[in-house]
Motif scaffolding. Sequence first.
Motif, PDB file in Angstrom:
ATOM      1  N   LEU A  10      -8.629  39.128 -72.335  1.00  0.00           N
ATOM      2  CA  LEU A  10      -7.629  39.268 -71.559  1.00  0.00           C
ATOM      3  C   LEU A  10      -6.515  38.415 -72.082  1.00  0.00           C
ATOM      4  O   LEU A  10      -5.495  38.965 -71.843  1.00  0.00           O
ATOM      5  N   LEU A  11      -6.548  37.271 -72.604  1.00  0.00           N
ATOM      6  CA  LEU A  11      -5.520  36.279 -73.117  1.00  0.00           C
ATOM      7  C   LEU A  11      -4.850  37.197 -74.257  1.00  0.00           C
ATOM      8  O   LEU A  11      -3.586  37.355 -74.265  1.00  0.00           O
ATOM      9  N   VAL A  12      -5.415  37.615 -74.901  1.00  0.00           N
ATOM     10  CA  VAL A  12      -5.097  38.484 -76.308  1.00  0.00           C
ATOM     11  C   VAL A  12      -4.220  39.793 -75.571  1.00  0.00           C
ATOM     12  O   VAL A  12      -3.241  39.954 -76.299  1.00  0.00           O
ATOM     13  N   ALA A  13      -4.816  40.389 -74.881  1.00  0.00           N
ATOM     14  CA  ALA A  13      -4.283  41.667 -74.527  1.00  0.00           C
ATOM     15  C   ALA A  13      -3.031  41.411 -73.678  1.00  0.00           C
ATOM     16  O   ALA A  13      -2.144  42.517 -73.971  1.00  0.00           O
ATOM     17  N   SER A  14      -2.950  40.159 -72.905  1.00  0.00           N
ATOM     18  CA  SER A  14      -1.772  40.158 -72.229  1.00  0.00           C
ATOM     19  C   SER A  14      -0.677  39.678 -73.104  1.00  0.00           C
ATOM     20  O   SER A  14       0.603  40.183 -72.902  1.00  0.00           O
ATOM     21  N   VAL A  15      -0.910  38.908 -74.098  1.00  0.00           N
ATOM     22  CA  VAL A  15       0.117  38.487 -75.010  1.00  0.00           C
ATOM     23  C   VAL A  15       0.593  39.694 -75.991  1.00  0.00           C
ATOM     24  O   VAL A  15       1.894  39.978 -76.091  1.00  0.00           O
ATOM     25  N   LEU A  16      -0.247  40.635 -76.282  1.00  0.00           N
ATOM     26  CA  LEU A  16       0.059  41.810 -77.068  1.00  0.00           C
ATOM     27  C   LEU A  16       1.063  42.824 -76.058  1.00  0.00           C
ATOM     28  O   LEU A  16       1.855  43.259 -76.609  1.00  0.00           O
ATOM     29  N   ALA A  17       0.594  42.919 -74.859  1.00  0.00           N
ATOM     30  CA  ALA A  17       1.507  43.626 -73.816  1.00  0.00           C
ATOM     31  C   ALA A  17       2.571  43.108 -73.639  1.00  0.00           C
ATOM     32  O   ALA A  17       3.735  43.914 -73.454  1.00  0.00           O
ATOM     33  N   GLY A  18       2.668  42.091 -73.675  1.00  0.00           N
ATOM     34  CA  GLY A  18       4.040  41.173 -73.446  1.00  0.00           C
ATOM     35  C   GLY A  18       4.985  41.410 -74.619  1.00  0.00           C
ATOM     36  O   GLY A  18       6.148  41.436 -74.708  1.00  0.00           O
ATOM     37  N   CYS A  19       4.417  41.365 -75.757  1.00  0.00           N
ATOM     38  CA  CYS A  19       5.170  41.596 -77.055  1.00  0.00           C
ATOM     39  C   CYS A  19       5.530  43.144 -77.267  1.00  0.00           C
ATOM     40  O   CYS A  19       6.514  43.419 -77.957  1.00  0.00           O
ATOM     41  N   ALA A  20       4.931  44.016 -76.399  1.00  0.00           N
ATOM     42  CA  ALA A  20       5.262  45.427 -76.976  1.00  0.00           C
ATOM     43  C   ALA A  20       6.343  45.854 -75.692  1.00  0.00           C
ATOM     44  O   ALA A  20       6.806  47.100 -76.012  1.00  0.00           O
ATOM     45  N   THR A  21       6.639  45.165 -74.845  1.00  0.00           N
ATOM     46  CA  THR A  21       7.803  45.482 -73.846  1.00  0.00           C
ATOM     47  C   THR A  21       9.177  45.526 -74.372  1.00  0.00           C
ATOM     48  O   THR A  21       9.526  44.725 -75.272  1.00  0.00           O
ATOM     49  N   HIS A  22       9.943  46.364 -74.010  1.00  0.00           N
ATOM     50  CA  HIS A  22      11.395  46.357 -74.499  1.00  0.00           C
ATOM     51  C   HIS A  22      12.054  45.253 -73.849  1.00  0.00           C
ATOM     52  O   HIS A  22      11.850  45.031 -72.536  1.00  0.00           O
ATOM     53  N   PRO A  23      13.225  44.920 -74.626  1.00  0.00           N
ATOM     54  CA  PRO A  23      14.070  43.845 -74.130  1.00  0.00           C
ATOM     55  C   PRO A  23      14.702  44.104 -72.641  1.00  0.00           C
ATOM     56  O   PRO A  23      15.124  45.436 -72.580  1.00  0.00           O
ATOM     57  N   ALA A  24      15.112  43.287 -71.715  1.00  0.00           N
ATOM     58  CA  ALA A  24      15.620  44.034 -70.443  1.00  0.00           C
ATOM     59  C   ALA A  24      17.169  44.531 -71.001  1.00  0.00           C
ATOM     60  O   ALA A  24      17.568  43.651 -71.681  1.00  0.00           O
ATOM     61  N   PRO A  25      17.508  45.329 -70.127  1.00  0.00           N
ATOM     62  CA  PRO A  25      18.810  45.860 -70.320  1.00  0.00           C
ATOM     63  C   PRO A  25      20.100  44.661 -70.130  1.00  0.00           C
ATOM     64  O   PRO A  25      21.083  44.917 -70.364  1.00  0.00           O
ATOM     65  N   GLU A  26      19.502  43.668 -69.042  1.00  0.00           N
ATOM     66  CA  GLU A  26      20.424  43.041 -68.778  1.00  0.00           C
ATOM     67  C   GLU A  26      20.745  41.762 -69.915  1.00  0.00           C
ATOM     68  O   GLU A  26      21.897  41.206 -69.860  1.00  0.00           O
ATOM     69  N   LEU A  27      19.892  41.973 -70.938  1.00  0.00           N
ATOM     70  CA  LEU A  27      20.385  41.082 -72.095  1.00  0.00           C
ATOM     71  C   LEU A  27      20.995  41.343 -73.182  1.00  0.00           C
ATOM     72  O   LEU A  27      21.664  40.699 -73.979  1.00  0.00           O
ATOM     73  N   ARG A  28      21.383  42.747 -73.084  1.00  0.00           N
ATOM     74  CA  ARG A  28      22.305  43.440 -74.135  1.00  0.00           C
ATOM     75  C   ARG A  28      23.667  43.060 -73.715  1.00  0.00           C
ATOM     76  O   ARG A  28      24.227  43.258 -72.756  1.00  0.00           O
ATOM     77  N   PRO A  29      24.611  43.123 -74.801  1.00  0.00           N
ATOM     78  CA  PRO A  29      25.955  43.039 -74.344  1.00  0.00           C
ATOM     79  C   PRO A  29      26.750  44.432 -73.650  1.00  0.00           C
ATOM     80  O   PRO A  29      26.014  45.413 -74.206  1.00  0.00           O
ATOM     81  N   PHE A  30      27.663  44.260 -73.118  1.00  0.00           N
ATOM     82  CA  PHE A  30      28.168  45.449 -72.247  1.00  0.00           C
ATOM     83  C   PHE A  30      28.983  46.187 -73.279  1.00  0.00           C
ATOM     84  O   PHE A  30      29.637  45.650 -74.069  1.00  0.00           O
ATOM     85  N   SER A  31      29.168  47.424 -73.201  1.00  0.00           N
ATOM     86  CA  SER A  31      30.000  48.278 -73.991  1.00  0.00           C
ATOM     87  C   SER A  31      31.567  48.221 -73.415  1.00  0.00           C
ATOM     88  O   SER A  31      31.451  47.684 -72.345  1.00  0.00           O
ATOM     89  N   ALA A  32      32.242  48.422 -74.258  1.00  0.00           N
ATOM     90  CA  ALA A  32      33.900  48.416 -73.662  1.00  0.00           C
ATOM     91  C   ALA A  32      34.110  49.160 -72.586  1.00  0.00           C
ATOM     92  O   ALA A  32      34.740  48.888 -71.415  1.00  0.00           O
ATOM     93  N   GLU A  33      33.503  50.622 -72.562  1.00  0.00           N
ATOM     94  CA  GLU A  33      33.489  51.250 -71.255  1.00  0.00           C
ATOM     95  C   GLU A  33      32.667  50.767 -70.129  1.00  0.00           C
ATOM     96  O   GLU A  33      33.630  50.619 -68.996  1.00  0.00           O
ATOM     97  N   GLU A  34      31.846  50.119 -70.114  1.00  0.00           N
ATOM     98  CA  GLU A  34      30.882  49.520 -69.019  1.00  0.00           C
ATOM     99  C   GLU A  34      31.922  48.160 -68.751  1.00  0.00           C
ATOM    100  O   GLU A  34      31.993  48.028 -67.481  1.00  0.00           O
TER     101      GLU A  34
END
Length: 89
Positions: A10-34
Amino acid sequence: MNHFLAISLLLVASVLAGCATHPAPELRPFSAEESKELALEALSRRGLSFDEYQQKKAELTAQPQKAFGFDQQGEMNADRALPVRGHAS
């Protein structure tokens, strides 16, 4: 021993699942249009007068400011393209 194996899996599966998720869109910089869109939304919420709003909007959008005001007859001048009957243009 069986409990230890189940908890480890369970621990190994949860760590691997956490690594497989994409980064949150809030963490990326905004484009000039945004960034421009967010600034315009914030401007519309500020409660400025019409003239102040138009001036700030022209600054944000980098467009030349149009002249709004009253003409000599006391009518609103909005750069009308159609002539009004009975009035000299």
